[in-house]
Design a protein around this motif. Structure first.
Motif, PDB file in Angstrom:
ATOM      1  N   THR A   1      14.366  -5.439  10.377  1.00 23.53           N
ATOM      2  CA  THR A   1      13.713  -5.953   9.007  1.00 23.53           C
ATOM      3  C   THR A   1      12.066  -6.390   9.430  1.00 23.53           C
ATOM      4  O   THR A   1      10.939  -5.937   8.679  1.00 23.53           O
ATOM      5  N   ALA A   2      11.890  -7.174  10.456  1.00 22.55           N
ATOM      6  CA  ALA A   2      10.678  -7.628  10.820  1.00 22.55           C
ATOM      7  C   ALA A   2       9.536  -6.436  11.009  1.00 22.55           C
ATOM      8  O   ALA A   2       8.657  -6.452  10.768  1.00 22.55           O
ATOM      9  N   ALA A   3      10.042  -5.501  12.052  1.00 27.56           N
ATOM     10  CA  ALA A   3       9.496  -4.332  12.115  1.00 27.56           C
ATOM     11  C   ALA A   3       9.141  -3.412  10.944  1.00 27.56           C
ATOM     12  O   ALA A   3       7.880  -2.905  10.927  1.00 27.56           O
ATOM     13  N   VAL A   4      10.135  -3.194  10.073  1.00 22.64           N
ATOM     14  CA  VAL A   4       9.663  -2.593   8.782  1.00 22.64           C
ATOM     15  C   VAL A   4       8.763  -3.347   8.097  1.00 22.64           C
ATOM     16  O   VAL A   4       7.557  -2.700   7.583  1.00 22.64           O
ATOM     17  N   ALA A   5       8.746  -4.608   7.851  1.00 24.70           N
ATOM     18  CA  ALA A   5       7.733  -5.471   7.144  1.00 24.70           C
ATOM     19  C   ALA A   5       6.485  -5.230   8.025  1.00 24.70           C
ATOM     20  O   ALA A   5       5.187  -5.132   7.198  1.00 24.70           O
ATOM     21  N   LYS A   6       6.283  -5.224   9.122  1.00 27.10           N
ATOM     22  CA  LYS A   6       5.093  -5.352   9.913  1.00 27.10           C
ATOM     23  C   LYS A   6       4.384  -4.136   9.585  1.00 27.10           C
ATOM     24  O   LYS A   6       2.995  -3.911   9.392  1.00 27.10           O
ATOM     25  N   ALA A   7       5.274  -2.999   9.567  1.00 23.79           N
ATOM     26  CA  ALA A   7       4.786  -1.414   9.198  1.00 23.79           C
ATOM     27  C   ALA A   7       4.073  -1.397   8.026  1.00 23.79           C
ATOM     28  O   ALA A   7       3.328  -0.727   7.855  1.00 23.79           O
ATOM     29  N   CYS A   8       4.900  -1.875   7.278  1.00 23.10           N
ATOM     30  CA  CYS A   8       4.568  -1.792   5.612  1.00 23.10           C
ATOM     31  C   CYS A   8       3.066  -2.639   5.636  1.00 23.10           C
ATOM     32  O   CYS A   8       2.261  -1.981   4.710  1.00 23.10           O
TER      33      CYS A   8
ATOM     34  N   GLN B   1       0.264  -0.826   6.481  1.00 29.25           N
ATOM     35  CA  GLN B   1      -0.258   0.201   5.508  1.00 29.25           C
ATOM     36  C   GLN B   1      -0.794  -0.432   4.348  1.00 29.25           C
ATOM     37  O   GLN B   1      -0.903   0.588   3.011  1.00 29.25           O
ATOM     38  N   GLY B   2      -0.733  -1.569   4.144  1.00 28.65           N
ATOM     39  CA  GLY B   2      -1.373  -1.920   2.807  1.00 28.65           C
ATOM     40  C   GLY B   2      -0.196  -2.466   1.919  1.00 28.65           C
ATOM     41  O   GLY B   2      -0.706  -2.990   0.555  1.00 28.65           O
ATOM     42  N   VAL B   3       1.061  -2.513   2.225  1.00 28.62           N
ATOM     43  CA  VAL B   3       2.097  -2.898   1.381  1.00 28.62           C
ATOM     44  C   VAL B   3       2.702  -4.119   1.778  1.00 28.62           C
ATOM     45  O   VAL B   3       3.153  -4.207   2.642  1.00 28.62           O
ATOM     46  N   VAL B   4       2.269  -5.229   0.884  1.00 31.40           N
ATOM     47  CA  VAL B   4       2.475  -6.723   1.247  1.00 31.40           C
ATOM     48  C   VAL B   4       4.047  -6.721   0.934  1.00 31.40           C
ATOM     49  O   VAL B   4       4.369  -6.778  -0.295  1.00 31.40           O
ATOM     50  N   VAL B   5       5.040  -7.068   2.092  1.00 31.64           N
ATOM     51  CA  VAL B   5       6.383  -7.420   1.830  1.00 31.64           C
ATOM     52  C   VAL B   5       6.838  -8.528   2.359  1.00 31.64           C
ATOM     53  O   VAL B   5       6.140  -9.078   3.385  1.00 31.64           O
ATOM     54  N   LEU B   6       7.719  -9.046   1.979  1.00 32.79           N
ATOM     55  CA  LEU B   6       8.411 -10.437   2.285  1.00 32.79           C
ATOM     56  C   LEU B   6       9.699 -10.480   2.923  1.00 32.79           C
ATOM     57  O   LEU B   6      10.485  -9.902   2.188  1.00 32.79           O
ATOM     58  N   THR B   7      10.205 -10.949   4.064  1.00 35.66           N
ATOM     59  CA  THR B   7      11.300 -11.140   4.485  1.00 35.66           C
ATOM     60  C   THR B   7      11.994 -12.528   4.024  1.00 35.66           C
ATOM     61  O   THR B   7      11.344 -13.326   3.812  1.00 35.66           O
TER      62      THR B   7
ATOM     63  N   GLY C   1       1.977   0.014 -12.059  1.00 41.57           N
ATOM     64  CA  GLY C   1       2.368   1.464 -12.690  1.00 41.57           C
ATOM     65  C   GLY C   1       3.369   2.102 -11.852  1.00 41.57           C
ATOM     66  O   GLY C   1       3.295   1.775 -10.894  1.00 41.57           O
ATOM     67  N   ASP C   2       4.014   3.259 -12.391  1.00 42.93           N
ATOM     68  CA  ASP C   2       5.186   3.893 -11.392  1.00 42.93           C
ATOM     69  C   ASP C   2       4.389   4.618 -10.441  1.00 42.93           C
ATOM     70  O   ASP C   2       5.054   4.652  -9.510  1.00 42.93           O
ATOM     71  N   ASP C   3       3.385   4.985 -10.254  1.00 41.91           N
ATOM     72  CA  ASP C   3       2.637   5.647  -9.413  1.00 41.91           C
ATOM     73  C   ASP C   3       2.449   4.739  -8.194  1.00 41.91           C
ATOM     74  O   ASP C   3       2.757   5.107  -6.892  1.00 41.91           O
ATOM     75  N   LEU C   4       1.823   3.561  -8.370  1.00 39.74           N
ATOM     76  CA  LEU C   4       1.751   2.611  -7.299  1.00 39.74           C
ATOM     77  C   LEU C   4       2.733   2.054  -6.822  1.00 39.74           C
ATOM     78  O   LEU C   4       2.903   1.956  -5.646  1.00 39.74           O
ATOM     79  N   LEU C   5       3.990   1.810  -7.785  1.00 39.27           N
ATOM     80  CA  LEU C   5       5.061   1.598  -7.082  1.00 39.27           C
ATOM     81  C   LEU C   5       5.885   2.373  -6.296  1.00 39.27           C
ATOM     82  O   LEU C   5       6.345   2.043  -5.304  1.00 39.27           O
ATOM     83  N   ASN C   6       5.931   3.718  -6.731  1.00 40.81           N
ATOM     84  CA  ASN C   6       6.642   4.664  -5.784  1.00 40.81           C
ATOM     85  C   ASN C   6       5.572   4.907  -4.573  1.00 40.81           C
ATOM     86  O   ASN C   6       6.216   5.208  -3.518  1.00 40.81           O
ATOM     87  N   GLU C   7       4.441   4.805  -4.523  1.00 40.46           N
ATOM     88  CA  GLU C   7       3.579   4.581  -3.504  1.00 40.46           C
ATOM     89  C   GLU C   7       3.864   3.860  -2.509  1.00 40.46           C
ATOM     90  O   GLU C   7       4.017   3.999  -1.209  1.00 40.46           O
ATOM     91  N   GLY C   8       4.143   2.643  -2.778  1.00 39.96           N
ATOM     92  CA  GLY C   8       4.430   1.399  -1.896  1.00 39.96           C
ATOM     93  C   GLY C   8       5.930   1.597  -1.373  1.00 39.96           C
ATOM     94  O   GLY C   8       6.071   1.650  -0.440  1.00 39.96           O
TER      95      GLY C   8
END
Length: 239
Positions: free
Chosen positions: A188-195, A198-204, A221-228
């Motif tokens: 989980t931490a590795a995925v969050a760090k990689a995101c 790449q400019g996608v801020v996620v929280l664990t 918007g849908d485009d930005l959501l799907n890009e994330g």
């Protein structure tokens, strides 16, 4: 039944002033209560003169596809706490409740640091108008449908994705060991760090640190959501 037994035997209704609970847990891992759980607790509180308080700081104001998450479970709290979405990012929090409770405090006995900020209050009025009239609640449900579809699609091909859960634009995915199904905090931490790289801020979150929570802006918007979500999927594949 187990919770009520604990309240009665380990605490005692006579010793209990209030029960405060998030209708959907936030930091705890976006845990959605089982059907009937919250109504049963509310009924017990009413029967025993205990105040039921819903903490909707995170779940309130359209986040779950309803104005308040309590509506999902058909409950009416005695008190409700709100903040975050109430003023579109400006510092504001509120306590709302039954008149006999709110009026019971002595003059000046109920207040808050940010309660009287006129700019934040104006922002709250504008935000509430948007929630009620600009289709934001419906948009939260659309965001939730996209999140759930994308995450369950990943789950079907990757056994490291455990439970996918939530309501509206408040969705979480658990990451687990594919063999034992035990929580995998390191993944989980590795995925969050990689995101984040790449400019996608996620929280664990979660008791075991193995949950990634998705709380996108309700204006996304849908485009930005799907890009994330593409970046999340790529980060998981590479982990």
């Amino acid at each position: 039944a187990r919770v009520i037994l604990q309240l009665e035997k380990q605490i005692g209704a006579d010793n209990l002033a209030a029960v405060i609970i998030e209708p959907i847990q936030g930091e705890g891992g976006f845990i959605v209560p089982a059907d009937g759980f919250l109504p049963a607790i509310v009924d017990w509180c009413r029967e025993n003169g205990v105040v039921f308080i819903a903490d909707e700081v995170q779940t309130g104001f359209a986040r779950t596809g309803h104005m308040f998450a309590s509506e999902i479970f058909g409950i009416e709290p005695d008190l409700i706490t709100t903040a975050k979405g109430i003023a579109g990012g400006l510092p504001l929090a509120a306590v709302t409740g039954r008149a006999e409770i709110m009026d019971a405090s002595h003059s000046g006995g109920l207040g808050g640091t940010y309660g009287g900020n006129p700019i934040a209050c104006a922002a709250a009025l504008a935000s509430i108008d948007v929630f009620e009239n600009d289709g934001v609640i419906e948009r939260a449900r659309e965001i939730g449908a996209i999140l759930t579809e994308r995450l369950t699609s990943i789950q079907q091909s990757d056994p490291r994705v455990g439970d996918v859960r939530g309501h509206g634009a408040m969705i979480a995915a658990e990451f687990v060991d594919p063999e034992s199904k035990a929580p995998d905090a390191a993944l989980t931490a590795a995925v969050a760090k990689a995101c984040i790289a790449q400019g996608v801020v996620v929280l664990t979150c979660g008791t075991y640190g193995n949950v990634i929570r998705f709380l996108p802006p309700l204006s996304i918007g849908d485009d930005l959501l799907n890009e994330g979500l593409d970046i999340v999927a790529a980060a998981l594949a590479a982990a």
